[in-house]
Design an enzyme around this catalytic site. Structure first.
Site, short mmCIF file in Angstrom:
data_model
loop_
_atom_site.label_atom_id
_atom_site.label_comp_id
_atom_site.label_asym_id
_atom_site.label_seq_id
_atom_site.Cartn_x
_atom_site.Cartn_y
_atom_site.Cartn_z
CG HIS A 1 -17.38 -61.92 87.79
ND1 HIS A 1 -17.37 -60.60 87.38
CD2 HIS A 1 -18.38 -62.02 88.69
CE1 HIS A 1 -18.32 -59.93 88.01
NE2 HIS A 1 -18.94 -60.77 88.83
N PRO A 2 -15.92 -64.75 84.63
CG PRO A 2 -15.97 -63.84 82.48
CD PRO A 2 -16.63 -63.73 83.82
#
Length: 255
Positions: free
Chosen positions: A94-95
């Protein structure tokens, strides 16, 4: 499963389980209608073993390796490698450097689409270019139980991964690692021994040669293999892998 069994026997791929006491019975511990999956780039070599139900997901694995874990589609395994139960691969990244890690902002699937339709609104999607990398497990690697692997890592030949470890970085050849995240515990052998073993590339040979070398002494074993190769007494063992194309031809012929 029943359609694949003749091919598994031919390619000497053992799906081991209760009641399976010979190659002729490979896969008999599975239900005949069990669905077996594999990737388009499948390369599964002879003399490999899948324990339990791990054979429901055939993977890329070299001769004389075995697994007690289902092989993730990103994993490639060399020869003479041992994989214990419950090895897994991390989920998608995930960013975390963004304001939010939620996929609502970049990976809008069914729920986001449903919301958009329910409300009559248009959602903007930010570009997140992360793609999981391939995982390479070398030759003569030993992976303990409940090990988690990060995407894109390489585990070098002869490495040992302790149980319950989370491996987030490459592991050097002949290194013992463990922990969360995994760190170097020790080197398996002195650097001169490691160099000799790597130079011998003994995993390229067949057991008929290797079992006549003294495996109890790493230095002597490497020397014997090197001498055998230099004198031409030991020749690399060539194996023909089972591929998705071979499976497709077999299924078409038996339809």
């Amino acid at each position: 499963m029943s359609q694949l069994q003749p091919l598994l026997r031919e390619y000497r791929i053992l799906l081991a389980g209760r009641g399976v006491d010979s190659m002729e019975k490979t896969g008999e511990s599975y239900k005949p209608e069990a669905l077996v999956t594999y990737e388009a780039d499948l390369e599964l070599h002879p003399y490999t073993t899948f324990w339990g139900t791990t054979g429901l997901a055939l993977g890329r694995m070299g001769a004389f390796s075995y697994t007690h874990s289902r092989l993730h589609k990103s994993v490639t395994v060399g020869r003479f490698t041992s994989i214990a139960k419950s090895m897994s691969v991390m989920g998608a990244r995930h960013p975390h450097e963004w304001a939010s890690t939620s996929p609502v902002f970049y990976n809008q699937q069914l729920l986001a689409q449903t919301y958009s339709e329910d409300r009559g609104v248009t959602l903007n999607a930010a570009k997140f270019g992360y793609k999981p990398g391939k995982i390479t497990i070398g030759n003569d690697v030993w992976i303990g139980e409940k090990v988690t692997l990060g995407h894109g890592i390489t585990i070098g030949d002869g490495a040992v991964i302790a149980s319950n470890s989370v491996v987030t970085k490459d592991v050097a050849p002949y290194t013992v690692v463990g922990g969360l995240p995994a760190r170097v515990i020790r080197e398996r052998f002195a650097s001169e021994t490691v160099q000799a073993l790597q130079a011998s590339a003994w995993w390229e040979l067949g057991p008929e040669d290797l079992t006549h070398c003294d495996v109890r002494s790493p230095d002597l074993f490497a020397a014997q293999v090197l001498r055998g190769r230099e004198q031409g007494d030991f020749q690399p063992l060539a194996t023909k892998p089972l591929t998705a194309g071979v499976i497709a031809e077999h299924l078409q012929a038996t339809a």
